[in-house]
Design a protein around this motif. Structure first.
Motif, PDB file in Angstrom:
ATOM      1  N   VAL A   1       0.836  -1.198   0.000  1.00 24.83           N
ATOM      2  CA  VAL A   1       0.000   0.000   0.000  1.00 24.83           C
ATOM      3  C   VAL A   1       0.874   1.253   0.000  1.00 24.83           C
ATOM      4  CG1 VAL A   1      -1.754   1.303   1.264  1.00 24.83           C
ATOM      5  CG2 VAL A   1      -1.833  -1.204   1.261  1.00 24.83           C
ATOM      6  N   THR A   2       0.525   2.179  -0.871  1.00 23.02           N
ATOM      7  CA  THR A   2       1.134   3.510  -0.853  1.00 23.02           C
ATOM      8  C   THR A   2       0.046   4.506  -0.498  1.00 23.02           C
ATOM      9  OG1 THR A   2       2.759   2.942  -2.555  1.00 23.02           O
ATOM     10  CG2 THR A   2       2.325   5.286  -2.202  1.00 23.02           C
ATOM     11  N   VAL A   3       0.290   5.273   0.548  1.00 23.84           N
ATOM     12  CA  VAL A   3      -0.622   6.335   0.964  1.00 23.84           C
ATOM     13  C   VAL A   3      -0.053   7.661   0.470  1.00 23.84           C
ATOM     14  CG1 VAL A   3      -1.427   7.647   2.982  1.00 23.84           C
ATOM     15  CG2 VAL A   3      -1.537   5.139   2.981  1.00 23.84           C
ATOM     16  N   TYR A   4      -0.876   8.412  -0.236  1.00 21.58           N
ATOM     17  CA  TYR A   4      -0.504   9.751  -0.716  1.00 21.58           C
ATOM     18  C   TYR A   4      -1.455  10.718  -0.027  1.00 21.58           C
ATOM     19  CZ  TYR A   4       0.642  13.463  -4.064  1.00 21.58           C
ATOM     20  OH  TYR A   4       1.068  14.629  -4.666  1.00 21.58           O
ATOM     21  N   ASP A   5      -0.922  11.525   0.868  1.00 23.74           N
ATOM     22  CA  ASP A   5      -1.780  12.349   1.719  1.00 23.74           C
ATOM     23  C   ASP A   5      -1.050  13.629   2.105  1.00 23.74           C
ATOM     24  OD1 ASP A   5      -4.343  11.367   3.767  1.00 23.74           O
ATOM     25  OD2 ASP A   5      -3.278  13.216   4.242  1.00 23.74           O
ATOM     26  N   ILE A   6      -1.781  14.701   2.252  1.00 20.81           N
ATOM     27  CA  ILE A   6      -1.190  15.967   2.674  1.00 20.81           C
ATOM     28  C   ILE A   6      -0.826  15.939   4.167  1.00 20.81           C
ATOM     29  CG2 ILE A   6      -3.298  17.213   3.296  1.00 20.81           C
ATOM     30  CD1 ILE A   6      -2.068  19.570   1.542  1.00 20.81           C
ATOM     31  N   LEU A   7      -1.357  14.960   4.875  1.00 21.60           N
ATOM     32  CA  LEU A   7      -1.045  14.706   6.293  1.00 21.60           C
ATOM     33  C   LEU A   7      -1.388  15.886   7.195  1.00 21.60           C
ATOM     34  CD1 LEU A   7       2.342  12.786   5.848  1.00 21.60           C
ATOM     35  CD2 LEU A   7       0.040  11.824   6.155  1.00 21.60           C
ATOM     36  N   PHE A   8      -2.573  16.481   6.975  1.00 17.60           N
ATOM     37  CA  PHE A   8      -3.050  17.533   7.869  1.00 17.60           C
ATOM     38  C   PHE A   8      -3.068  17.050   9.321  1.00 17.60           C
ATOM     39  CE2 PHE A   8      -5.720  19.606   4.321  1.00 17.60           C
ATOM     40  CZ  PHE A   8      -4.794  20.614   4.120  1.00 17.60           C
ATOM     41  N   PHE A   9      -3.360  15.767   9.524  1.00 22.57           N
ATOM     42  CA  PHE A   9      -3.475  15.206  10.871  1.00 22.57           C
ATOM     43  C   PHE A   9      -2.358  14.219  11.191  1.00 22.57           C
ATOM     44  CE2 PHE A   9      -7.715  16.329   9.309  1.00 22.57           C
ATOM     45  CZ  PHE A   9      -8.025  17.311  10.227  1.00 22.57           C
ATOM     46  N   GLY A  10      -1.290  14.235  10.401  1.00 25.41           N
ATOM     47  CA  GLY A  10      -0.158  13.348  10.645  1.00 25.41           C
ATOM     48  C   GLY A  10      -0.401  11.945  10.135  1.00 25.41           C
ATOM     49  N   ASP A  11       0.538  11.047  10.473  1.00 28.82           N
ATOM     50  CA  ASP A  11       0.407   9.643  10.056  1.00 28.82           C
ATOM     51  C   ASP A  11       0.772   8.686  11.181  1.00 28.82           C
ATOM     52  OD1 ASP A  11       3.160   9.915  10.155  1.00 28.82           O
ATOM     53  OD2 ASP A  11       3.517   9.036   8.202  1.00 28.82           O
ATOM     54  N   GLU A  12       0.836   9.199  12.397  1.00 25.00           N
ATOM     55  CA  GLU A  12       1.262   8.372  13.536  1.00 25.00           C
ATOM     56  C   GLU A  12       0.330   7.183  13.794  1.00 25.00           C
ATOM     57  OE1 GLU A  12       0.597  11.837  14.037  1.00 25.00           O
ATOM     58  OE2 GLU A  12       2.662  12.260  13.436  1.00 25.00           O
ATOM     59  N   PHE A  13      -0.914   7.287  13.375  1.00 28.17           N
ATOM     60  CA  PHE A  13      -1.904   6.235  13.630  1.00 28.17           C
ATOM     61  C   PHE A  13      -1.891   5.145  12.561  1.00 28.17           C
ATOM     62  CE2 PHE A  13      -3.495  10.180  11.979  1.00 28.17           C
ATOM     63  CZ  PHE A  13      -3.899   9.812  10.713  1.00 28.17           C
ATOM     64  N   LEU A  14      -1.136   5.345  11.493  1.00 25.18           N
ATOM     65  CA  LEU A  14      -0.992   4.287  10.491  1.00 25.18           C
ATOM     66  C   LEU A  14       0.014   3.262  11.002  1.00 25.18           C
ATOM     67  CD1 LEU A  14      -0.833   6.348   7.164  1.00 25.18           C
ATOM     68  CD2 LEU A  14      -2.711   4.909   7.958  1.00 25.18           C
ATOM     69  N   PRO A  15      -0.193   1.990  10.668  1.00 24.83           N
ATOM     70  CA  PRO A  15       0.729   0.963  11.161  1.00 24.83           C
ATOM     71  C   PRO A  15       2.123   1.100  10.548  1.00 24.83           C
ATOM     72  CG  PRO A  15      -0.834   0.014   9.597  1.00 24.83           C
ATOM     73  CD  PRO A  15      -1.246   1.439   9.802  1.00 24.83           C
ATOM     74  N   LYS A  16       3.106   0.720  11.310  1.00 22.29           N
ATOM     75  CA  LYS A  16       4.465   0.626  10.776  1.00 22.29           C
ATOM     76  C   LYS A  16       4.553  -0.751  10.130  1.00 22.29           C
ATOM     77  CE  LYS A  16       5.206   4.534  12.662  1.00 22.29           C
ATOM     78  NZ  LYS A  16       4.351   5.526  12.052  1.00 22.29           N
TER      79      LYS A  16
ATOM     80  N   GLY B   1       2.051  14.433   0.191  1.00 23.43           N
ATOM     81  CA  GLY B   1       1.841  15.116  -1.068  1.00 23.43           C
ATOM     82  C   GLY B   1       0.463  15.727  -1.150  1.00 23.43           C
ATOM     83  N   ASP B   2       0.368  16.762  -1.921  1.00 23.69           N
ATOM     84  CA  ASP B   2      -0.879  17.486  -2.129  1.00 23.69           C
ATOM     85  C   ASP B   2      -1.526  16.981  -3.410  1.00 23.69           C
ATOM     86  OD1 ASP B   2      -2.819  19.492  -2.807  1.00 23.69           O
ATOM     87  OD2 ASP B   2      -1.710  20.951  -1.594  1.00 23.69           O
TER      88      ASP B   2
ATOM     89  N   THR C   1     -12.920  23.718  -2.413  1.00 21.49           N
ATOM     90  CA  THR C   1     -13.259  23.603  -3.835  1.00 21.49           C
ATOM     91  C   THR C   1     -12.050  23.156  -4.646  1.00 21.49           C
ATOM     92  OG1 THR C   1     -14.987  25.276  -3.625  1.00 21.49           O
ATOM     93  CG2 THR C   1     -14.144  24.851  -5.847  1.00 21.49           C
ATOM     94  N   SER C   2     -10.878  23.683  -4.321  1.00 22.36           N
ATOM     95  CA  SER C   2      -9.685  23.314  -5.093  1.00 22.36           C
ATOM     96  C   SER C   2      -9.318  21.844  -4.892  1.00 22.36           C
ATOM     97  CB  SER C   2      -8.507  24.230  -4.755  1.00 22.36           C
ATOM     98  OG  SER C   2      -7.983  23.951  -3.485  1.00 22.36           O
ATOM     99  N   ILE C   3      -9.564  21.316  -3.702  1.00 23.62           N
ATOM    100  CA  ILE C   3      -9.240  19.908  -3.429  1.00 23.62           C
ATOM    101  C   ILE C   3     -10.355  18.980  -3.900  1.00 23.62           C
ATOM    102  CG2 ILE C   3      -8.894  18.200  -1.576  1.00 23.62           C
ATOM    103  CD1 ILE C   3      -7.313  20.390  -0.083  1.00 23.62           C
ATOM    104  N   ASN C   4     -11.585  19.292  -3.538  1.00 25.49           N
ATOM    105  CA  ASN C   4     -12.705  18.387  -3.819  1.00 25.49           C
ATOM    106  C   ASN C   4     -13.188  18.418  -5.266  1.00 25.49           C
ATOM    107  OD1 ASN C   4     -12.524  17.996  -1.079  1.00 25.49           O
ATOM    108  ND2 ASN C   4     -14.606  18.611  -0.622  1.00 25.49           N
ATOM    109  N   LEU C   5     -13.031  19.553  -5.928  1.00 21.93           N
ATOM    110  CA  LEU C   5     -13.569  19.685  -7.274  1.00 21.93           C
ATOM    111  C   LEU C   5     -12.482  19.887  -8.332  1.00 21.93           C
ATOM    112  CD1 LEU C   5     -16.089  19.959  -9.093  1.00 21.93           C
ATOM    113  CD2 LEU C   5     -16.075  22.397  -8.565  1.00 21.93           C
ATOM    114  N   ASP C   6     -11.698  20.928  -8.167  1.00 27.44           N
ATOM    115  CA  ASP C   6     -10.723  21.296  -9.199  1.00 27.44           C
ATOM    116  C   ASP C   6      -9.642  20.236  -9.419  1.00 27.44           C
ATOM    117  OD1 ASP C   6     -12.165  23.656  -9.367  1.00 27.44           O
ATOM    118  OD2 ASP C   6     -10.762  24.782  -8.103  1.00 27.44           O
ATOM    119  N   ALA C   7      -9.232  19.546  -8.380  1.00 26.27           N
ATOM    120  CA  ALA C   7      -8.147  18.561  -8.492  1.00 26.27           C
ATOM    121  C   ALA C   7      -8.631  17.209  -9.023  1.00 26.27           C
ATOM    122  CB  ALA C   7      -7.461  18.368  -7.141  1.00 26.27           C
ATOM    123  N   PHE C   8      -9.940  17.014  -9.108  1.00 26.16           N
ATOM    124  CA  PHE C   8     -10.458  15.695  -9.459  1.00 26.16           C
ATOM    125  C   PHE C   8     -10.078  15.264 -10.873  1.00 26.16           C
ATOM    126  CE2 PHE C   8     -13.652  12.655 -10.887  1.00 26.16           C
ATOM    127  CZ  PHE C   8     -13.491  11.684  -9.914  1.00 26.16           C
ATOM    128  N   GLU C   9     -10.367  16.070 -11.866  1.00 23.58           N
ATOM    129  CA  GLU C   9     -10.065  15.674 -13.251  1.00 23.58           C
ATOM    130  C   GLU C   9      -8.566  15.458 -13.481  1.00 23.58           C
ATOM    131  OE1 GLU C   9     -10.558  17.195 -17.831  1.00 23.58           O
ATOM    132  OE2 GLU C   9     -11.979  17.936 -16.340  1.00 23.58           O
TER     133      GLU C   9
END
Length: 109
Positions: free
Chosen positions: A30-45, A54-55, A92-100
């Motif tokens: 699994v590769t997670v691509y995330d802006i990590l607004f809330f960190g990643d400490e809760f994901l398993p090692k 990433g944004d 709007t930029s994340i939910n709509l504009d980035a989709f296509e």
């Protein structure tokens, strides 16, 4: 046999943080691509987990990051009304504009 690889946008978010451990338990890479607004400490090692900060709106980074994956799962979004109201332009930029562009990046890879 090659391990199936899954690329997940928003994999450190509310739904992704529940899905990722289940996929790892089933033997997926699994590769997670995330802006990590809330960190990643809760994901398993886990040796089969790769986390990329990433944004979703960074087309070039997203396009390169999702190469060589078998499955693409899109979960990244601003996910509640209060957050959307707080910053409508960001939402709007994340939910709509980035989709296509995201769909284009996944298809190209």
């Amino acid at each position: 046999m090659n391990k199936t690889s899954i690329f997940i946008t928003g994999g450190a978010g509310y739904v992704g943080s529940r899905l990722v451990p289940m996929l790892l338990e089933k033997g997926y890479a699994v590769t997670v691509y995330d802006i990590l607004f809330f960190g990643d400490e809760f994901l398993p090692k886990d040796k089969n987990l790769r986390v990329i900060k990433g944004d979703l709106r960074d087309y070039s980074k997203l396009r390169k990051s999702c190469e060589n994956h078998d499955i693409f799962v899109h979960l990244a979004c601003i996910s509640n009304d209060a957050s959307f109201v707080l910053d409508e332009k960001l939402s709007t930029s994340i939910n709509l504009d980035a989709f296509e562009p995201m769909v284009r990046a996944s298809k190209e890879s």
